[in-house]
Design a protein around this motif. Structure first.
Motif, PDB file in Angstrom:
ATOM      1  N   VAL A   1       0.840  -1.201   0.000  1.00 53.01           N
ATOM      2  CA  VAL A   1       0.000   0.000   0.000  1.00 53.01           C
ATOM      3  C   VAL A   1       0.873   1.248   0.000  1.00 53.01           C
ATOM      4  N   ASP A   2       0.282   2.323  -0.491  1.00 51.17           N
ATOM      5  CA  ASP A   2       0.854   3.649  -0.307  1.00 51.17           C
ATOM      6  C   ASP A   2       0.228   4.152   0.991  1.00 51.17           C
ATOM      7  N   GLU A   3       1.009   4.185   2.027  1.00 47.19           N
ATOM      8  CA  GLU A   3       0.502   4.534   3.361  1.00 47.19           C
ATOM      9  C   GLU A   3      -0.151   5.910   3.393  1.00 47.19           C
ATOM     10  N   PHE A   4       0.238   6.806   2.485  1.00 43.25           N
ATOM     11  CA  PHE A   4      -0.375   8.131   2.440  1.00 43.25           C
ATOM     12  C   PHE A   4      -1.724   8.111   1.719  1.00 43.25           C
ATOM     13  N   HIS A   5      -2.015   7.021   0.992  1.00 45.11           N
ATOM     14  CA  HIS A   5      -3.280   6.857   0.275  1.00 45.11           C
ATOM     15  C   HIS A   5      -3.771   5.414   0.446  1.00 45.11           C
ATOM     16  N   PRO A   6      -4.055   4.984   1.673  1.00 42.62           N
ATOM     17  CA  PRO A   6      -4.341   3.563   1.926  1.00 42.62           C
ATOM     18  C   PRO A   6      -5.620   3.041   1.267  1.00 42.62           C
ATOM     19  N   ASP A   7      -6.563   3.910   0.959  1.00 46.13           N
ATOM     20  CA  ASP A   7      -7.817   3.438   0.352  1.00 46.13           C
ATOM     21  C   ASP A   7      -7.685   3.192  -1.151  1.00 46.13           C
ATOM     22  N   THR A   8      -6.862   3.975  -1.821  1.00 42.33           N
ATOM     23  CA  THR A   8      -6.756   3.859  -3.276  1.00 42.33           C
ATOM     24  C   THR A   8      -5.386   3.382  -3.746  1.00 42.33           C
ATOM     25  N   GLY A   9      -4.346   3.564  -2.960  1.00 43.00           N
ATOM     26  CA  GLY A   9      -2.987   3.198  -3.347  1.00 43.00           C
ATOM     27  C   GLY A   9      -2.654   1.786  -2.933  1.00 43.00           C
ATOM     28  N   VAL A  10      -3.216   0.820  -3.669  1.00 46.20           N
ATOM     29  CA  VAL A  10      -3.056  -0.594  -3.321  1.00 46.20           C
ATOM     30  C   VAL A  10      -2.435  -1.336  -4.505  1.00 46.20           C
ATOM     31  N   PHE A  11      -1.491  -2.228  -4.195  1.00 37.52           N
ATOM     32  CA  PHE A  11      -0.842  -3.047  -5.220  1.00 37.52           C
ATOM     33  C   PHE A  11      -0.754  -4.480  -4.700  1.00 37.52           C
ATOM     34  N   ASP A  12      -1.222  -5.441  -5.506  1.00 34.86           N
ATOM     35  CA  ASP A  12      -1.152  -6.857  -5.146  1.00 34.86           C
ATOM     36  C   ASP A  12      -0.106  -7.545  -6.006  1.00 34.86           C
ATOM     37  N   LEU A  13       0.864  -8.157  -5.359  1.00 27.76           N
ATOM     38  CA  LEU A  13       1.873  -8.954  -6.034  1.00 27.76           C
ATOM     39  C   LEU A  13       1.472 -10.413  -5.882  1.00 27.76           C
ATOM     40  N   VAL A  14       1.193 -11.063  -7.005  1.00 27.50           N
ATOM     41  CA  VAL A  14       0.789 -12.466  -6.995  1.00 27.50           C
ATOM     42  C   VAL A  14       1.989 -13.279  -7.432  1.00 27.50           C
ATOM     43  N   ILE A  15       2.431 -14.161  -6.561  1.00 27.67           N
ATOM     44  CA  ILE A  15       3.576 -15.021  -6.860  1.00 27.67           C
ATOM     45  C   ILE A  15       3.045 -16.405  -7.215  1.00 27.67           C
ATOM     46  N   ARG A  16       3.427 -16.897  -8.386  1.00 33.58           N
ATOM     47  CA  ARG A  16       2.977 -18.201  -8.887  1.00 33.58           C
ATOM     48  C   ARG A  16       4.109 -19.182  -8.921  1.00 33.58           C
TER      49      ARG A  16
END
Length: 110
Positions: free
Chosen positions: A95-110
């Motif tokens: 997350v972007d701690e300054f924008h926790p509601d919209t600044g989200v990134f999911d890293l999917v490891i396969r």
């Protein structure tokens, strides 16, 4: 042993290290207007990964995943990167701690 001979031997011994300096697999993440793009990314398991970060503003960002002990603060216009140790399959949320509601990134490891 002469210094020239020692230098030649050292160069010969270090030559294989050049192969280790190849670019790591990973991706560029752009943080802008409270969002992270792309919002999700799939990468392979079991190898080191490099996430390059660009803050295109406005304002600072704080890219983090506390479980992985990753925290990177960038000023507007700043660029940096994080290198991740080999990871097991799963989903890891940053997350972007300054924008926790919209600044989200999911890293999917396969």
């Amino acid at each position: 042993m002469s210094w020239r001979r020692a230098a030649a031997l050292l160069t010969l011994l270090m030559a294989p290290l050049g192969a280790c300096r190849a670019e790591l697999p990973g991706a560029l993440l752009v943080l802008q207007n409270g969002r992270i793009s792309p919002a999700q990314l799939e990468l392979p398991a079991g190898q080191r990964l490099k996430l390059r970060l660009q803050n295109k503003g406005p304002g600072p960002i704080e890219f983090e995943n506390l479980d992985l002990r990753i925290e990177k603060v960038l000023a507007e216009g700043g660029e940096s990167f994080v290198v991740l140790a080999p990871m097991r399959p799963g989903r890891y949320r940053f997350v972007d701690e300054f924008h926790p509601d919209t600044g989200v990134f999911d890293l999917v490891i396969r």
